[in-house]
Write an enzyme that holds these catalytic residues in place. Structure first.
Site, PDB file in Angstrom:
ATOM      1  N   ARG A 105      -3.604  53.018 -42.522  1.00  0.00           N
ATOM      2  CA  ARG A 105      -3.817  52.081 -41.426  1.00  0.00           C
ATOM      3  C   ARG A 105      -2.528  51.294 -41.161  1.00  0.00           C
ATOM      4  O   ARG A 105      -1.825  50.890 -42.090  1.00  0.00           O
ATOM      5  CB  ARG A 105      -4.947  51.125 -41.777  1.00  0.00           C
ATOM      6  CG  ARG A 105      -5.269  50.091 -40.719  1.00  0.00           C
ATOM      7  CD  ARG A 105      -5.553  50.732 -39.381  1.00  0.00           C
ATOM      8  NE  ARG A 105      -6.961  50.710 -39.013  1.00  0.00           N
ATOM      9  CZ  ARG A 105      -7.437  51.265 -37.917  1.00  0.00           C
ATOM     10  NH1 ARG A 105      -6.603  51.912 -37.099  1.00  0.00           N
ATOM     11  NH2 ARG A 105      -8.716  51.213 -37.624  1.00  0.00           N
TER      12      ARG A 105
ATOM     13  N   LYS B 215     -11.423  53.269 -23.310  1.00  0.00           N
ATOM     14  CA  LYS B 215     -12.114  54.251 -24.140  1.00  0.00           C
ATOM     15  C   LYS B 215     -13.425  54.701 -23.493  1.00  0.00           C
ATOM     16  O   LYS B 215     -13.830  55.861 -23.624  1.00  0.00           O
ATOM     17  CB  LYS B 215     -12.384  53.667 -25.525  1.00  0.00           C
ATOM     18  CG  LYS B 215     -11.215  53.772 -26.495  1.00  0.00           C
ATOM     19  CD  LYS B 215     -10.966  55.213 -26.916  1.00  0.00           C
ATOM     20  CE  LYS B 215      -9.970  55.312 -28.045  1.00  0.00           C
ATOM     21  NZ  LYS B 215      -9.733  56.704 -28.472  1.00  0.00           N
TER      22      LYS B 215
ATOM     23  N   SER C 188      -4.259  51.929 -29.423  1.00  0.00           N
ATOM     24  CA  SER C 188      -5.504  51.734 -30.165  1.00  0.00           C
ATOM     25  C   SER C 188      -5.721  50.329 -30.730  1.00  0.00           C
ATOM     26  O   SER C 188      -6.714  50.099 -31.411  1.00  0.00           O
ATOM     27  CB  SER C 188      -5.575  52.736 -31.323  1.00  0.00           C
ATOM     28  OG  SER C 188      -4.456  52.595 -32.178  1.00  0.00           O
TER      29      SER C 188
ATOM     30  N   ALA D 289      -3.901  57.304 -28.585  1.00  0.00           N
ATOM     31  CA  ALA D 289      -4.349  56.171 -27.769  1.00  0.00           C
ATOM     32  C   ALA D 289      -3.490  54.955 -28.054  1.00  0.00           C
ATOM     33  O   ALA D 289      -2.822  54.880 -29.088  1.00  0.00           O
ATOM     34  CB  ALA D 289      -5.816  55.826 -28.074  1.00  0.00           C
TER      35      ALA D 289
ATOM     36  N   HIS E 103     -12.911  52.155 -39.185  1.00  0.00           N
ATOM     37  CA  HIS E 103     -12.603  52.936 -40.389  1.00  0.00           C
ATOM     38  C   HIS E 103     -11.153  52.674 -40.771  1.00  0.00           C
ATOM     39  O   HIS E 103     -10.258  52.679 -39.936  1.00  0.00           O
ATOM     40  CB  HIS E 103     -12.869  54.427 -40.180  1.00  0.00           C
ATOM     41  CG  HIS E 103     -12.327  54.988 -38.901  1.00  0.00           C
ATOM     42  ND1 HIS E 103     -12.854  54.678 -37.661  1.00  0.00           N
ATOM     43  CD2 HIS E 103     -11.301  55.845 -38.673  1.00  0.00           C
ATOM     44  CE1 HIS E 103     -12.175  55.327 -36.730  1.00  0.00           C
ATOM     45  NE2 HIS E 103     -11.218  56.026 -37.316  1.00  0.00           N
TER      46      HIS E 103
ATOM     47  N   THR F  89     -15.179  55.113 -29.417  1.00  0.00           N
ATOM     48  CA  THR F  89     -15.087  53.967 -30.319  1.00  0.00           C
ATOM     49  C   THR F  89     -16.278  53.031 -30.185  1.00  0.00           C
ATOM     50  O   THR F  89     -16.883  52.919 -29.101  1.00  0.00           O
ATOM     51  CB  THR F  89     -13.802  53.161 -30.046  1.00  0.00           C
ATOM     52  OG1 THR F  89     -13.810  51.950 -30.821  1.00  0.00           O
ATOM     53  CG2 THR F  89     -13.706  52.763 -28.588  1.00  0.00           C
TER      54      THR F  89
ATOM     55  N   THR G  84       0.429  61.269 -35.918  1.00  0.00           N
ATOM     56  CA  THR G  84       1.120  60.421 -36.901  1.00  0.00           C
ATOM     57  C   THR G  84       0.351  59.149 -37.235  1.00  0.00           C
ATOM     58  O   THR G  84       0.790  58.364 -38.078  1.00  0.00           O
ATOM     59  CB  THR G  84       2.531  60.035 -36.407  1.00  0.00           C
ATOM     60  OG1 THR G  84       2.410  59.285 -35.192  1.00  0.00           O
ATOM     61  CG2 THR G  84       3.389  61.261 -36.183  1.00  0.00           C
ATOM     62  N   GLY G  85      -0.790  58.931 -36.585  1.00  0.00           N
ATOM     63  CA  GLY G  85      -1.593  57.751 -36.865  1.00  0.00           C
ATOM     64  C   GLY G  85      -2.444  57.917 -38.108  1.00  0.00           C
ATOM     65  O   GLY G  85      -2.382  58.937 -38.810  1.00  0.00           O
ATOM     66  N   GLN G  86      -3.251  56.908 -38.391  1.00  0.00           N
ATOM     67  CA  GLN G  86      -4.089  56.932 -39.582  1.00  0.00           C
ATOM     68  C   GLN G  86      -4.978  58.173 -39.629  1.00  0.00           C
ATOM     69  O   GLN G  86      -4.947  58.948 -40.590  1.00  0.00           O
ATOM     70  CB  GLN G  86      -4.983  55.684 -39.621  1.00  0.00           C
ATOM     71  CG  GLN G  86      -6.071  55.765 -40.680  1.00  0.00           C
ATOM     72  CD  GLN G  86      -7.036  54.594 -40.662  1.00  0.00           C
ATOM     73  OE1 GLN G  86      -7.063  53.820 -41.604  1.00  0.00           O
ATOM     74  NE2 GLN G  86      -7.818  54.462 -39.598  1.00  0.00           N
ATOM     75  N   ASP G  87      -5.769  58.391 -38.572  1.00  0.00           N
ATOM     76  CA  ASP G  87      -6.705  59.507 -38.572  1.00  0.00           C
ATOM     77  C   ASP G  87      -5.970  60.839 -38.522  1.00  0.00           C
ATOM     78  O   ASP G  87      -6.407  61.829 -39.119  1.00  0.00           O
ATOM     79  CB  ASP G  87      -7.664  59.387 -37.392  1.00  0.00           C
ATOM     80  CG  ASP G  87      -8.602  58.205 -37.529  1.00  0.00           C
ATOM     81  OD1 ASP G  87      -8.537  57.500 -38.546  1.00  0.00           O
ATOM     82  OD2 ASP G  87      -9.407  57.968 -36.595  1.00  0.00           O
TER      83      ASP G  87
ATOM     84  N   GLU H  95     -16.012  49.978 -30.006  1.00  0.00           N
ATOM     85  CA  GLU H  95     -15.617  48.881 -29.121  1.00  0.00           C
ATOM     86  C   GLU H  95     -16.206  49.049 -27.720  1.00  0.00           C
ATOM     87  O   GLU H  95     -16.213  48.103 -26.932  1.00  0.00           O
ATOM     88  CB  GLU H  95     -14.089  48.786 -29.028  1.00  0.00           C
ATOM     89  CG  GLU H  95     -13.417  48.319 -30.302  1.00  0.00           C
ATOM     90  CD  GLU H  95     -13.629  46.835 -30.595  1.00  0.00           C
ATOM     91  OE1 GLU H  95     -13.918  46.078 -29.637  1.00  0.00           O
ATOM     92  OE2 GLU H  95     -13.522  46.442 -31.766  1.00  0.00           O
TER      93      GLU H  95
END
Length: 333
Positions: free
Chosen positions: A190, A159, A84, A82, A185, A127, A12-15, A129
């Site tokens: 988002r 991560k 995130s 995650a 991204h 990631t 259900t997230g952006q990606d 990060e």
């Protein structure tokens, strides 16, 4: 012809939203892991992606993951789930470790103990990060797959554990596990807790006279920003490759939050954004990453991956999406 089957965590997230559409277009039978019956994103996701079969489960629950893998019997598993948000990870480091770090181990174990190690290809969402903005191997060229890691947040540390345990399972059990080291991204899906979407939603509201200003933290950090739709296709390409590996996806250019602000306000015809922006120390992190710049040469050469949306187009796309969303709400009243 039998359809390929895919299981997506964090669907259900952006990606996850972008990936659900891509996999449908590619002819997959898609399953999505979702947390709990009262997930606030569930209804919106089901309306947008009625073809996806949702399976309830949690990355911290090994038994639930085993059931999800048994039910979906996936040819490909995309672990996008995650905690995130970098800022949130400082406030909730233990939860971040459990979900973002150990959750990866639980996913890999679910594939292994169900006997699918040789069949199911796994994508792990690593990631940028993990690099932490320090110690470039090749100054000016950007981080690549061989650069040193130096995470500067609980999110980055968690991560990095997920990244290394994925490589360990690849080497120890011969599993097809590829890690995508994705730089920032963004896009229309988002979440508003992220600075880019916070800015574009605020700019849209300011342009319509619904908000006076937006409150932000530091404006100087630079990021390598691309469009999520481009990056999700890169994820898919990694699992179509002939062997598992690690790949950086990035644009190879950096822009500051201040540049993002300027372009966002310019989209609505405002050249001087300073009267509409305030800063608050509450939005500043204990340890900030100054700059993140990626080198996507390996993905471009081996996967044939290219990005299609420029930084300028990305910002404009997000602002116009949020303007259209406000117009839709107003017309529905």
């Amino acid at each position: 012809m039998t359809k390929k089957r895919a299981l997506v965590t964090g669907v259900t997230g952006q990606d996850g939203n972008h990936l659900a559409s891509l996999l449908q277009d590619e002819g997959y039978e898609v399953y999505g892991l979702i947390r709990g019956q009262n997930n606030p994103k569930r209804a919106e996701f089901e309306a947008r992606h009625p073809h996806v079969r949702l399976v309830e489960g949690d990355l911290t629950d090994p038994a639930a993951l085993i059931r999800a893998v048994d039910l979906s019997d996936p040819d490909e598993l995309y672990n996008l789930g995650a905690v995130s948000h970098v800022g949130y990870s400082f406030k909730n480091p233990s939860l971040t470790e459990s979900v973002t770090g150990k959750g990866v181990l639980n996913v890999l174990e679910a594939v292994r103990v169900t006997g699918r190690s040789e069949r199911t290809r796994v994508y792990q969402a690593s990631t940028s990060e993990m690099f932490g903005g320090l110690d470039y191997n090749r100054p000016g060229a950007g981080y690549d797959e061989d650069s040193l890691f130096h995470p500067r947040s609980p999110y980055g540390v968690a991560k990095l554990y997920g990244h290394w345990i994925s490589r360990n399972y690849r080497e120890s059990y011969g599993m097809f596990v590829s890690c995508g080291i994705l730089f920032n991204h963004e896009g229309e899906f988002r979440g508003p807790e992220f600075v880019t979407r916070k800015i574009t939603q605020a700019v849209a509201r300011i342009a319509r006279g619904m908000q006076e200003y937006v409150v932000l933290g530091d404006l100087w950090p630079k990021r390598d920003w691309g469009y999520a739709g481009d990056y999700v296709r890169g994820m898919w390409k990694m699992l179509q490759h002939d062997r598992p590996d690690d790949f950086v996806l990035a644009t190879g250019e950096t822009h500051s939050i201040e540049e993002f602000l300027s372009l966002a306000f310019r989209t609505v015809g405002i050249d001087d954004w300073t009267p509409y922006v305030k800063q608050d120390a509450a939005f500043m992190r204990p340890a900030e990453v100054d700059i993140l710049l990626g080198n996507p040469a390996k993905a471009e050469e081996q996967l044939g991956w290219v990005r299609e949306v420029s930084f300028e187009k990305l910002v404009e796309l997000m602002v116009r999406h949020d303007l259209d969303a406000l117009a839709g709400l107003e017309s529905a009243r």
